[in-house]
Motif scaffolding. Structure first.
Motif, PDB file in Angstrom:
ATOM      1  N   ASN A  40      50.631  31.119  40.802  1.00  0.00           N
ATOM      2  CA  ASN A  40      51.011  32.482  41.143  1.00  0.00           C
ATOM      3  C   ASN A  40      51.812  32.539  42.443  1.00  0.00           C
ATOM      4  O   ASN A  40      52.805  33.260  42.536  1.00  0.00           O
ATOM      5  CB  ASN A  40      49.769  33.364  41.238  1.00  0.00           C
ATOM      6  CG  ASN A  40      50.116  34.828  41.239  1.00  0.00           C
ATOM      7  OD1 ASN A  40      50.908  35.294  40.416  1.00  0.00           O
ATOM      8  ND2 ASN A  40      49.527  35.563  42.153  1.00  0.00           N
ATOM      9  N   ARG A  41      51.397  31.759  43.443  1.00  0.00           N
ATOM     10  CA  ARG A  41      52.144  31.722  44.707  1.00  0.00           C
ATOM     11  C   ARG A  41      53.557  31.182  44.493  1.00  0.00           C
ATOM     12  O   ARG A  41      54.516  31.694  45.053  1.00  0.00           O
ATOM     13  CB  ARG A  41      51.411  30.885  45.754  1.00  0.00           C
ATOM     14  CG  ARG A  41      50.179  31.568  46.326  1.00  0.00           C
ATOM     15  CD  ARG A  41      49.433  30.717  47.340  1.00  0.00           C
ATOM     16  NE  ARG A  41      50.267  30.143  48.377  1.00  0.00           N
ATOM     17  CZ  ARG A  41      50.732  30.788  49.453  1.00  0.00           C
ATOM     18  NH1 ARG A  41      50.444  32.058  49.606  1.00  0.00           N
ATOM     19  NH2 ARG A  41      51.465  30.174  50.349  1.00  0.00           N
ATOM     20  N   PHE A  42      53.687  30.152  43.657  1.00  0.00           N
ATOM     21  CA  PHE A  42      55.014  29.607  43.371  1.00  0.00           C
ATOM     22  C   PHE A  42      55.883  30.647  42.667  1.00  0.00           C
ATOM     23  O   PHE A  42      57.022  30.887  43.055  1.00  0.00           O
ATOM     24  CB  PHE A  42      54.905  28.341  42.517  1.00  0.00           C
ATOM     25  CG  PHE A  42      56.243  27.780  42.144  1.00  0.00           C
ATOM     26  CD1 PHE A  42      56.984  27.053  43.056  1.00  0.00           C
ATOM     27  CD2 PHE A  42      56.784  28.009  40.889  1.00  0.00           C
ATOM     28  CE1 PHE A  42      58.239  26.555  42.725  1.00  0.00           C
ATOM     29  CE2 PHE A  42      58.028  27.518  40.545  1.00  0.00           C
ATOM     30  CZ  PHE A  42      58.759  26.786  41.469  1.00  0.00           C
ATOM     31  N   LEU A  43      55.339  31.274  41.637  1.00  0.00           N
ATOM     32  CA  LEU A  43      56.122  32.233  40.863  1.00  0.00           C
ATOM     33  C   LEU A  43      56.435  33.501  41.648  1.00  0.00           C
ATOM     34  O   LEU A  43      57.425  34.173  41.364  1.00  0.00           O
ATOM     35  CB  LEU A  43      55.392  32.565  39.563  1.00  0.00           C
ATOM     36  CG  LEU A  43      55.270  31.392  38.585  1.00  0.00           C
ATOM     37  CD1 LEU A  43      54.453  31.790  37.372  1.00  0.00           C
ATOM     38  CD2 LEU A  43      56.630  30.860  38.182  1.00  0.00           C
ATOM     39  N   SER A  44      55.606  33.814  42.631  1.00  0.00           N
ATOM     40  CA  SER A  44      55.846  34.987  43.486  1.00  0.00           C
ATOM     41  C   SER A  44      56.818  34.694  44.620  1.00  0.00           C
ATOM     42  O   SER A  44      57.236  35.600  45.328  1.00  0.00           O
ATOM     43  CB  SER A  44      54.524  35.481  44.072  1.00  0.00           C
ATOM     44  OG  SER A  44      53.643  35.847  43.057  1.00  0.00           O
ATOM     45  N   GLY A  45      57.134  33.407  44.819  1.00  0.00           N
ATOM     46  CA  GLY A  45      58.044  33.028  45.882  1.00  0.00           C
ATOM     47  C   GLY A  45      57.352  32.783  47.212  1.00  0.00           C
ATOM     48  O   GLY A  45      58.015  32.537  48.222  1.00  0.00           O
ATOM     49  N   ALA A  46      56.014  32.846  47.239  1.00  0.00           N
ATOM     50  CA  ALA A  46      55.271  32.610  48.479  1.00  0.00           C
ATOM     51  C   ALA A  46      55.181  31.115  48.799  1.00  0.00           C
ATOM     52  O   ALA A  46      54.860  30.742  49.921  1.00  0.00           O
ATOM     53  CB  ALA A  46      53.872  33.212  48.382  1.00  0.00           C
ATOM     54  N   SER A  47      55.454  30.277  47.804  1.00  0.00           N
ATOM     55  CA  SER A  47      55.426  28.829  47.973  1.00  0.00           C
ATOM     56  C   SER A  47      56.591  28.230  47.202  1.00  0.00           C
ATOM     57  O   SER A  47      57.001  28.758  46.172  1.00  0.00           O
ATOM     58  CB  SER A  47      54.108  28.266  47.431  1.00  0.00           C
ATOM     59  OG  SER A  47      54.146  26.860  47.380  1.00  0.00           O
ATOM     60  N   ASP A  48      57.102  27.131  47.707  1.00  0.00           N
ATOM     61  CA  ASP A  48      58.194  26.440  47.019  1.00  0.00           C
ATOM     62  C   ASP A  48      57.738  25.127  46.415  1.00  0.00           C
ATOM     63  O   ASP A  48      58.555  24.286  46.080  1.00  0.00           O
ATOM     64  CB  ASP A  48      59.347  26.171  47.986  1.00  0.00           C
ATOM     65  CG  ASP A  48      60.105  27.437  48.340  1.00  0.00           C
ATOM     66  OD1 ASP A  48      60.128  28.355  47.512  1.00  0.00           O
ATOM     67  OD2 ASP A  48      60.662  27.494  49.444  1.00  0.00           O
ATOM     68  N   VAL A  49      56.422  24.951  46.275  1.00  0.00           N
ATOM     69  CA  VAL A  49      55.897  23.662  45.864  1.00  0.00           C
ATOM     70  C   VAL A  49      55.153  23.737  44.533  1.00  0.00           C
ATOM     71  O   VAL A  49      54.206  24.506  44.377  1.00  0.00           O
ATOM     72  CB  VAL A  49      54.943  23.095  46.944  1.00  0.00           C
ATOM     73  CG1 VAL A  49      54.360  21.772  46.503  1.00  0.00           C
ATOM     74  CG2 VAL A  49      55.661  22.953  48.271  1.00  0.00           C
ATOM     75  N   LEU A  50      55.632  22.962  43.582  1.00  0.00           N
ATOM     76  CA  LEU A  50      54.906  22.656  42.342  1.00  0.00           C
ATOM     77  C   LEU A  50      55.086  21.163  42.140  1.00  0.00           C
ATOM     78  O   LEU A  50      56.191  20.657  42.268  1.00  0.00           O
ATOM     79  CB  LEU A  50      55.489  23.398  41.136  1.00  0.00           C
ATOM     80  CG  LEU A  50      54.860  24.694  40.692  1.00  0.00           C
ATOM     81  CD1 LEU A  50      55.460  25.154  39.374  1.00  0.00           C
ATOM     82  CD2 LEU A  50      53.375  24.677  40.603  1.00  0.00           C
ATOM     83  N   GLY A  51      54.016  20.478  41.840  1.00  0.00           N
ATOM     84  CA  GLY A  51      54.094  19.040  41.665  1.00  0.00           C
ATOM     85  C   GLY A  51      54.706  18.638  40.338  1.00  0.00           C
ATOM     86  O   GLY A  51      54.812  19.443  39.413  1.00  0.00           O
ATOM     87  N   TYR A  52      55.096  17.374  40.250  1.00  0.00           N
ATOM     88  CA  TYR A  52      55.685  16.872  39.008  1.00  0.00           C
ATOM     89  C   TYR A  52      54.693  16.955  37.856  1.00  0.00           C
ATOM     90  O   TYR A  52      55.086  17.194  36.712  1.00  0.00           O
ATOM     91  CB  TYR A  52      56.228  15.449  39.181  1.00  0.00           C
ATOM     92  CG  TYR A  52      55.169  14.389  39.369  1.00  0.00           C
ATOM     93  CD1 TYR A  52      54.630  13.729  38.276  1.00  0.00           C
ATOM     94  CD2 TYR A  52      54.712  14.042  40.634  1.00  0.00           C
ATOM     95  CE1 TYR A  52      53.655  12.759  38.450  1.00  0.00           C
ATOM     96  CE2 TYR A  52      53.753  13.075  40.812  1.00  0.00           C
ATOM     97  CZ  TYR A  52      53.211  12.439  39.707  1.00  0.00           C
ATOM     98  OH  TYR A  52      52.251  11.494  39.875  1.00  0.00           O
ATOM     99  N   GLN A  53      53.396  16.807  38.146  1.00  0.00           N
ATOM    100  CA  GLN A  53      52.388  16.932  37.086  1.00  0.00           C
ATOM    101  C   GLN A  53      52.321  18.368  36.584  1.00  0.00           C
ATOM    102  O   GLN A  53      52.107  18.607  35.394  1.00  0.00           O
ATOM    103  CB  GLN A  53      51.030  16.466  37.585  1.00  0.00           C
ATOM    104  CG  GLN A  53      50.996  14.979  37.873  1.00  0.00           C
ATOM    105  CD  GLN A  53      49.733  14.557  38.581  1.00  0.00           C
ATOM    106  OE1 GLN A  53      49.139  15.330  39.328  1.00  0.00           O
ATOM    107  NE2 GLN A  53      49.323  13.325  38.345  1.00  0.00           N
ATOM    108  N   ASP A  54      52.508  19.326  37.490  1.00  0.00           N
ATOM    109  CA  ASP A  54      52.521  20.742  37.099  1.00  0.00           C
ATOM    110  C   ASP A  54      53.721  21.045  36.210  1.00  0.00           C
ATOM    111  O   ASP A  54      53.604  21.744  35.205  1.00  0.00           O
ATOM    112  CB  ASP A  54      52.566  21.643  38.337  1.00  0.00           C
ATOM    113  CG  ASP A  54      51.372  21.446  39.253  1.00  0.00           C
ATOM    114  OD1 ASP A  54      50.286  21.078  38.759  1.00  0.00           O
ATOM    115  OD2 ASP A  54      51.531  21.668  40.467  1.00  0.00           O
ATOM    116  N   ILE A  55      54.882  20.510  36.585  1.00  0.00           N
ATOM    117  CA  ILE A  55      56.094  20.713  35.787  1.00  0.00           C
ATOM    118  C   ILE A  55      55.911  20.111  34.396  1.00  0.00           C
ATOM    119  O   ILE A  55      56.247  20.733  33.385  1.00  0.00           O
ATOM    120  CB  ILE A  55      57.327  20.100  36.485  1.00  0.00           C
ATOM    121  CG1 ILE A  55      57.579  20.775  37.841  1.00  0.00           C
ATOM    122  CG2 ILE A  55      58.561  20.167  35.590  1.00  0.00           C
ATOM    123  CD1 ILE A  55      57.926  22.245  37.773  1.00  0.00           C
ATOM    124  N   ALA A  56      55.346  18.903  34.332  1.00  0.00           N
ATOM    125  CA  ALA A  56      55.105  18.255  33.038  1.00  0.00           C
ATOM    126  C   ALA A  56      54.126  19.060  32.202  1.00  0.00           C
ATOM    127  O   ALA A  56      54.324  19.226  30.986  1.00  0.00           O
ATOM    128  CB  ALA A  56      54.589  16.832  33.249  1.00  0.00           C
TER     129      ALA A  56
END
Length: 78
Positions: A40-56
């Motif tokens: 939610n923080r990533f999608l809201s723009g509050a964070s710029d971090v998602l790991g490669y495992q999350d992307i996969a």
């Protein structure tokens, strides 16, 4: 969504996939094993971090390539 997708960043691509598939952020987090607050923080723009495992995990959830989510290709499917 058509077979080709116009350019967008990773965040917008994930948001568009959620909308296209009719999946809530909470459901996507549950289905992928990603902590809801982190997604939610990533999608809201509050964070710029998602790991490669999350992307996969998101790629598997939406049945698209991780390259698509990362913006390395405009082709949605493998």
């Amino acid at each position: 969504m058509s077979e080709q997708y116009c350019k967008a960043d990773t965040r917008q691509r994930i948001l568009d996939l959620l909308d296209w598939k009719g999946v809530s952020r909470r459901k996507a987090a549950e289905d992928t094993g990603i902590e809801f607050n982190r997604l939610n923080r990533f999608l809201s723009g509050a964070s710029d971090v998602l790991g490669y495992q999350d992307i996969a995990a998101l790629a598997r959830c939406f049945n698209v390539s991780s390259d698509f989510i990362l913006g390395l290709t405009e082709d949605i499917y493998f």
